[in-house]
Design an enzyme around this catalytic site. Structure first.
Site, PDB file in Angstrom:
ATOM      1  N   ARG A  22       0.845  -1.197   0.000  1.00  0.00           N
ATOM      2  CA  ARG A  22       0.000   0.000   0.000  1.00  0.00           C
ATOM      3  C   ARG A  22       0.881   1.248   0.000  1.00  0.00           C
ATOM      4  NH1 ARG A  22       1.345   2.090   4.155  1.00  0.00           N
ATOM      5  NH2 ARG A  22       0.231   3.934   3.495  1.00  0.00           N
ATOM      6  N   GLY A  23       0.197   2.389  -0.241  1.00  0.00           N
ATOM      7  CA  GLY A  23       0.942   3.635  -0.392  1.00  0.00           C
ATOM      8  C   GLY A  23       1.322   3.772  -1.863  1.00  0.00           C
ATOM      9  N   ALA A  24       1.106   4.961  -2.407  1.00  0.00           N
ATOM     10  CA  ALA A  24       1.178   5.140  -3.858  1.00  0.00           C
ATOM     11  C   ALA A  24       2.529   4.737  -4.463  1.00  0.00           C
ATOM     12  CB  ALA A  24       0.853   6.591  -4.201  1.00  0.00           C
ATOM     13  N   ARG A  65      -6.781  -1.074  -7.314  1.00  0.00           N
ATOM     14  CA  ARG A  65      -7.218   0.100  -6.551  1.00  0.00           C
ATOM     15  C   ARG A  65      -7.244   1.289  -7.522  1.00  0.00           C
ATOM     16  NH1 ARG A  65      -4.271   1.168  -1.025  1.00  0.00           N
ATOM     17  NH2 ARG A  65      -6.241   2.232  -0.587  1.00  0.00           N
ATOM     18  N   CYS A 130      -1.751   9.615   7.779  1.00  0.00           N
ATOM     19  CA  CYS A 130      -1.489   8.376   7.034  1.00  0.00           C
ATOM     20  C   CYS A 130       0.010   8.027   7.067  1.00  0.00           C
ATOM     21  CB  CYS A 130      -2.012   8.479   5.603  1.00  0.00           C
ATOM     22  SG  CYS A 130      -2.239   6.857   4.810  1.00  0.00           S
ATOM     23  N   ASP A 199      -1.787  10.624  -3.252  1.00  0.00           N
ATOM     24  CA  ASP A 199      -2.034   9.505  -4.172  1.00  0.00           C
ATOM     25  C   ASP A 199      -2.147   9.999  -5.597  1.00  0.00           C
ATOM     26  OD1 ASP A 199      -3.050   8.466  -1.426  1.00  0.00           O
ATOM     27  OD2 ASP A 199      -2.663   6.730  -2.700  1.00  0.00           O
ATOM     28  N   ASN A 209      -5.535  12.542  -1.339  1.00  0.00           N
ATOM     29  CA  ASN A 209      -4.750  11.794  -0.354  1.00  0.00           C
ATOM     30  C   ASN A 209      -5.712  11.146   0.628  1.00  0.00           C
ATOM     31  OD1 ASN A 209      -2.125  10.987   0.695  1.00  0.00           O
ATOM     32  ND2 ASN A 209      -2.535  12.337   2.419  1.00  0.00           N
ATOM     33  N   LYS A 210      -5.156  10.414   1.582  1.00  0.00           N
ATOM     34  CA  LYS A 210      -5.949   9.667   2.566  1.00  0.00           C
ATOM     35  C   LYS A 210      -7.098  10.486   3.126  1.00  0.00           C
ATOM     36  CE  LYS A 210      -5.582   6.244   3.482  1.00  0.00           C
ATOM     37  NZ  LYS A 210      -6.409   5.228   2.766  1.00  0.00           N
TER      38      LYS A 210
HETATM   39  O1  LIG Z   1      -2.802   8.040   1.337  1.00  0.00           O
HETATM   40  C1  LIG Z   1      -1.796   7.362   1.361  1.00  0.00           C
HETATM   41  C2  LIG Z   1      -1.838   5.874   1.421  1.00  0.00           C
HETATM   42  O2  LIG Z   1      -3.143   5.340   1.403  1.00  0.00           O
HETATM   43  P1  LIG Z   1      -3.362   3.751   1.509  1.00  0.00           P
HETATM   44  O3  LIG Z   1      -2.790   3.314   2.815  1.00  0.00           O
HETATM   45  O4  LIG Z   1      -4.857   3.583   1.428  1.00  0.00           O
HETATM   46  O5  LIG Z   1      -2.656   3.121   0.331  1.00  0.00           O
HETATM   47  C3  LIG Z   1      -0.442   8.010   1.252  1.00  0.00           C
HETATM   48  O6  LIG Z   1      -0.438   9.263   1.854  1.00  0.00           O
HETATM   49  C4  LIG Z   1      -0.101   8.198  -0.236  1.00  0.00           C
HETATM   50  O7  LIG Z   1      -0.305   6.989  -0.939  1.00  0.00           O
HETATM   51  C5  LIG Z   1       1.332   8.623  -0.437  1.00  0.00           C
HETATM   52  O8  LIG Z   1       2.201   7.594  -0.045  1.00  0.00           O
HETATM   53  P2  LIG Z   1       3.691   7.518  -0.648  1.00  0.00           P
HETATM   54  O9  LIG Z   1       4.320   8.837  -0.376  1.00  0.00           O
HETATM   55  O10 LIG Z   1       4.357   6.379   0.086  1.00  0.00           O
HETATM   56  O11 LIG Z   1       3.557   7.261  -2.121  1.00  0.00           O
END
Ligand SMILES: O=C(COP(=O)(O)O)[C@H](O)[C@H](O)COP(=O)(O)O
EC number: 5.3.1.29
Length: 317
Positions: A22-24, A65, A130, A199, A209-210
């Site tokens: 998870r996380g973009a 997703r 988040c 995201d 974002n979250k």
């Molecule tokens: O909102 C989220 C994750 O949501 P989820 O947990 O639902 O995937 C993060 O703030 C962004 O994805 C950025 O993350 P990064 O900076 O790591 O790309």
């Protein structure tokens, strides 16, 4: 399920769907690696079959997703690198593009971290929402610059990604105060910056974002606390230049309340959106690996990076 899709790609897709991945940025990295595996393990008989297989794999990953644009951006990057006319040539194209993509992602995050760190002063306290690897890269770089940074970390219901942030900050030696989401306004008085990830960033500078980011940003603006969004250019959403909106993922209500409790409550309707949209007027700066931008000017960078064409390479010809 398309049986041309390699089991490893399916596994990655499932892990993205269930949020083990998870996380973009992390999703994008995993997707590029999965396409690489599809390519290296392919026994396609000819170039057309190979291309079709890669498109099928990309579609499987794409359907997981909907909100983090880093995922389609990663798929595009790898698929558009396929220029050869032979299976072996195409295989090498995919391996090279995937490796290049992952290396660029890592480098972009490090470069972005340097830019974001320059916005933080020694002794600053940040508030996070988040878990964002891009946002944490800024803190890491600031700590490496010798700055003392403290953090107020929102737990981020319903999935508590704030716990991951708290752990990671602790590893960086950053003292952490963990708060429930509804205490954010109270503690905004104690912080110098709100620092979040994204995201997707739309052409008008809106930040996706979250869920909870937009409320946090409105409160921060009311308190006069600057809001920094750490988002490498992989998060820029090319489709928004041609009028498309960003699809906000609705997740399972079981993440909010279990079935037994739900029944006790008289089965109310439960909604569980995973993301929200923060309008550009609440954002002070978007920090990318290409420098920091006021949100309203991000479209200039988008045009430079993506041009105007946005047809999807995983679509059937
Ligand atoms: O909102 C989220 C994750 O949501 P989820 O947990 O639902 O995937 C993060 O703030 C962004 O994805 C950025 O993350 P990064 O900076 O790591 O790309």
């Amino acid at each position: 399920m398309d049986d041309r899709v390699h089991p490893e790609v399916r596994r990655t897709a499932t892990e993205i769907d269930t949020m083990e991945i998870r996380g973009a940025a992390t999703i994008a990295d995993a997707a590029a690696r999965a396409l690489r595996t599809q390519a290296t393990e392919s026994d396609a008989a000819d170039a057309e079959a190979f291309r079709a297989e890669l498109r099928a794999a990309a579609r499987t990953l794409h359907e997981t997703r909907p909100t983090a644009v880093s995922l389609p951006n990663a798929l595009r990057y790898v698929l558009r690198g396929m220029s050869s006319t032979t299976v072996e040539g195409l295989r090498q194209n995919v391996v090279d593009s995937a490796d290049e993509f992952c290396a660029r992602l890592e480098r972009a995050q490090a470069d972005l971290g340097q830019v974001g760190a320059n916005r933080l002063r020694d002794g600053d306290t940040i508030m996070t929402h988040c878990h964002s690897t891009d946002a944490l890269a800024c803190v890491e770089a600031a700590v490496e610059q010798g700055k003392h940074i403290e953090a107020v970390v929102k737990e981020t219901r319903p999935r508590n990604q704030g716990h991951i942030t708290a752990k990671r900050l602790h590893e960086l030696g950053v003292p952490v105060t963990l708060i429930v989401d509804s205490a954010a306004r109270r503690y905004l008085n104690d912080v110098n910056h709100v620092l979040v990830g994204a995201d997707a960033v739309a052409a008008d500078g809106s930040v996706i974002n979250k869920i909870g980011t937009s409320g946090l940003a409105v409160n921060a603006r009311d308190r006069g606390t600057p809001i920094t969004v750490a988002a490498q250019t992989l998060k820029l959403h090319p489709g928004t230049m041609t009028g498309h909106t960003v699809d906000i993922e609705m997740r399972d209500t079981a993440e909010v309340v279990d079935d037994e409790t739900l029944a006790e409550l008289g089965n109310p309707t439960v909604k569980n959106p995973a993301f929200d949209v923060t309008p550009p007027r609440y954002v002070d700066a978007i920090v990318t690996e290409r420098g920091q931008f006021p949100p309203e000017s991000i479209v200039i960078l988008m045009r430079e990076l993506f041009g105007e064409g946005t047809s999807e390479p995983w679509a059937e010809p």
